[in-house]
Design a protein around this motif. Sequence first.
Motif, PDB file in Angstrom:
ATOM      1  N   UNK A  21       4.250  94.543  58.487  1.00  0.00           N
ATOM      2  CA  UNK A  21       4.519  93.993  59.822  1.00  0.00           C
ATOM      3  C   UNK A  21       5.019  92.564  59.719  1.00  0.00           C
ATOM      4  N   UNK A  22       4.356  91.787  58.852  1.00  0.00           N
ATOM      5  CA  UNK A  22       4.751  90.396  58.644  1.00  0.00           C
ATOM      6  C   UNK A  22       6.213  90.322  58.205  1.00  0.00           C
ATOM      7  N   UNK A  82       2.257  73.699  50.567  1.00  0.00           N
ATOM      8  CA  UNK A  82       2.735  74.153  51.881  1.00  0.00           C
ATOM      9  C   UNK A  82       2.031  75.449  52.283  1.00  0.00           C
ATOM     10  N   UNK A  83       2.131  75.782  53.560  1.00  0.00           N
ATOM     11  CA  UNK A  83       1.543  77.031  54.050  1.00  0.00           C
ATOM     12  C   UNK A  83       2.228  78.224  53.377  1.00  0.00           C
ATOM     13  N   UNK A  84       1.448  79.210  52.940  1.00  0.00           N
ATOM     14  CA  UNK A  84       2.029  80.374  52.245  1.00  0.00           C
ATOM     15  C   UNK A  84       2.565  81.423  53.223  1.00  0.00           C
ATOM     16  N   UNK A  85       3.585  81.040  53.970  1.00  0.00           N
ATOM     17  CA  UNK A  85       4.115  81.925  55.005  1.00  0.00           C
ATOM     18  C   UNK A  85       5.597  82.250  54.824  1.00  0.00           C
ATOM     19  N   UNK A  86       6.206  81.756  53.748  1.00  0.00           N
ATOM     20  CA  UNK A  86       7.612  82.050  53.492  1.00  0.00           C
ATOM     21  C   UNK A  86       8.587  81.065  54.110  1.00  0.00           C
ATOM     22  N   UNK A  87       8.072  80.089  54.858  1.00  0.00           N
ATOM     23  CA  UNK A  87       8.970  79.156  55.545  1.00  0.00           C
ATOM     24  C   UNK A  87       9.230  77.877  54.747  1.00  0.00           C
ATOM     25  N   UNK A 251      17.693  77.013  34.167  1.00  0.00           N
ATOM     26  CA  UNK A 251      17.845  78.010  35.215  1.00  0.00           C
ATOM     27  C   UNK A 251      17.339  77.451  36.535  1.00  0.00           C
ATOM     28  N   UNK A 252      17.745  78.125  37.597  1.00  0.00           N
ATOM     29  CA  UNK A 252      17.371  77.729  38.953  1.00  0.00           C
ATOM     30  C   UNK A 252      16.854  78.978  39.668  1.00  0.00           C
ATOM     31  N   UNK A 253      15.634  78.926  40.193  1.00  0.00           N
ATOM     32  CA  UNK A 253      15.067  80.107  40.823  1.00  0.00           C
ATOM     33  C   UNK A 253      14.226  79.794  42.043  1.00  0.00           C
ATOM     34  N   UNK A 254      14.048  80.793  42.909  1.00  0.00           N
ATOM     35  CA  UNK A 254      13.294  80.640  44.146  1.00  0.00           C
ATOM     36  C   UNK A 254      11.811  80.918  43.930  1.00  0.00           C
ATOM     37  N   UNK A 255      10.975  80.023  44.485  1.00  0.00           N
ATOM     38  CA  UNK A 255       9.532  80.215  44.456  1.00  0.00           C
ATOM     39  C   UNK A 255       8.952  79.889  45.818  1.00  0.00           C
ATOM     40  N   UNK A 256       7.817  80.508  46.125  1.00  0.00           N
ATOM     41  CA  UNK A 256       7.078  80.247  47.353  1.00  0.00           C
ATOM     42  C   UNK A 256       5.669  79.797  46.978  1.00  0.00           C
ATOM     43  N   UNK A 257       4.922  79.229  47.927  1.00  0.00           N
ATOM     44  CA  UNK A 257       3.524  78.889  47.630  1.00  0.00           C
ATOM     45  C   UNK A 257       2.716  80.134  47.273  1.00  0.00           C
ATOM     46  N   UNK A 258       1.714  79.963  46.442  1.00  0.00           N
ATOM     47  CA  UNK A 258       0.829  81.079  46.081  1.00  0.00           C
ATOM     48  C   UNK A 258       0.227  81.697  47.337  1.00  0.00           C
ATOM     49  N   UNK A 262       3.218  89.545  49.967  1.00  0.00           N
ATOM     50  CA  UNK A 262       4.127  90.267  49.069  1.00  0.00           C
ATOM     51  C   UNK A 262       5.366  90.771  49.802  1.00  0.00           C
ATOM     52  N   UNK A 263       5.172  91.284  51.000  1.00  0.00           N
ATOM     53  CA  UNK A 263       6.303  91.825  51.753  1.00  0.00           C
ATOM     54  C   UNK A 263       7.329  90.742  52.073  1.00  0.00           C
ATOM     55  N   UNK A 264       6.858  89.533  52.336  1.00  0.00           N
ATOM     56  CA  UNK A 264       7.765  88.420  52.620  1.00  0.00           C
ATOM     57  C   UNK A 264       8.519  88.029  51.347  1.00  0.00           C
TER      58      UNK A 264
END
Length: 323
Positions: A21-22, A82-87, A251-258, A262-264
């Motif tokens: 849903x997220x 940062x908040x682990x929300x994908x933003x 290299x250059x790669x995308x990361x998000x907060x822990x 998973x769906x995001x």
Amino acid sequence: MWIKWLSVGIFFVLQTTGGAVHAQVFPQKPIKLIVPFAAGGSTDMVARLLAERMGPLLGQSVVVENRAGVGGVLGADAVAKAAPDGYTLLMGTVSTHGASPAIYKKIPYDAAKDFEPITNVMSVPSVLTIHPKVPAKTLQEFVALAKAAPGKYSYGSPGNGSLGHANVENLLQLAGIQVLHVPYKGGGPALNDAVAGQIDALTDNLPSTYPHIQAGRLRPLALLSPQRSKLLPDLPTYKEAGYPEMDEGGWFGLLAPAKTPRAVVLKINAAAHQAMQDPAFKARSDAIDGIAMANTPEQFGEQIKKALARYQRIAKSANIQLD
């Protein structure tokens, strides 16, 4: 009793479908992509190239924000907290997730635990160059000169503890030579002095150095990359020149907060991979000799582990450690 089991069932459904849903509603506002280095560099260029094409695919703007300082540590730490929300995402590099964690004693984040890898994006080779006044045409000849006159020659880096510093120190350790390190406040000043002959050698990303190589102002000796460059097809890699330990470029790669859902993570991964198929993205990547590195979060995580282990070895053997 049936009410109890109904409650349990509803809870289970919410738990198992919450991530989906997220992902369906994500994103509902602009996404911030933090570049932990100054505007205009290779990391910034790759981030903006990707952000411009990811935004329309996700239905929201992807806004690049530069937060430079301490070898990428400041920007990376901002994303880790940062908040682990994908933003809030990070354009991570071998500096933020390899060299800096190995070199700095008091780094404020854990490169392995505080992030969710999303995907690697691109690998860009770096190149060892010397000023034409140095009488060497190959890496082997430069090593011979340095062995014959320890401390006579110098090399520049973007600063103490930088990726350029670590990579050259790796070479010096492997070759058993002494070359004077001259740290600068950034890659630009180091490149300027290399071109002017104030320092003898420099390791920098190929896109930055290539115009000076073309013009004969710098002479290339070896490429830090798993494969030869399309721009400089006659230039051997370090591995071909006798240093197999040095086989991976930046290299250059995308990361998000822990703990980002998973769906995001998977939704951003899919958008990034689709953006990387854009003809304009491919054309710009080819122009800087970039190698596409699209992979799964798990594969990117393994690359990060490999980088951390490699630079920990380099930092220990070369005795590079900063507060």
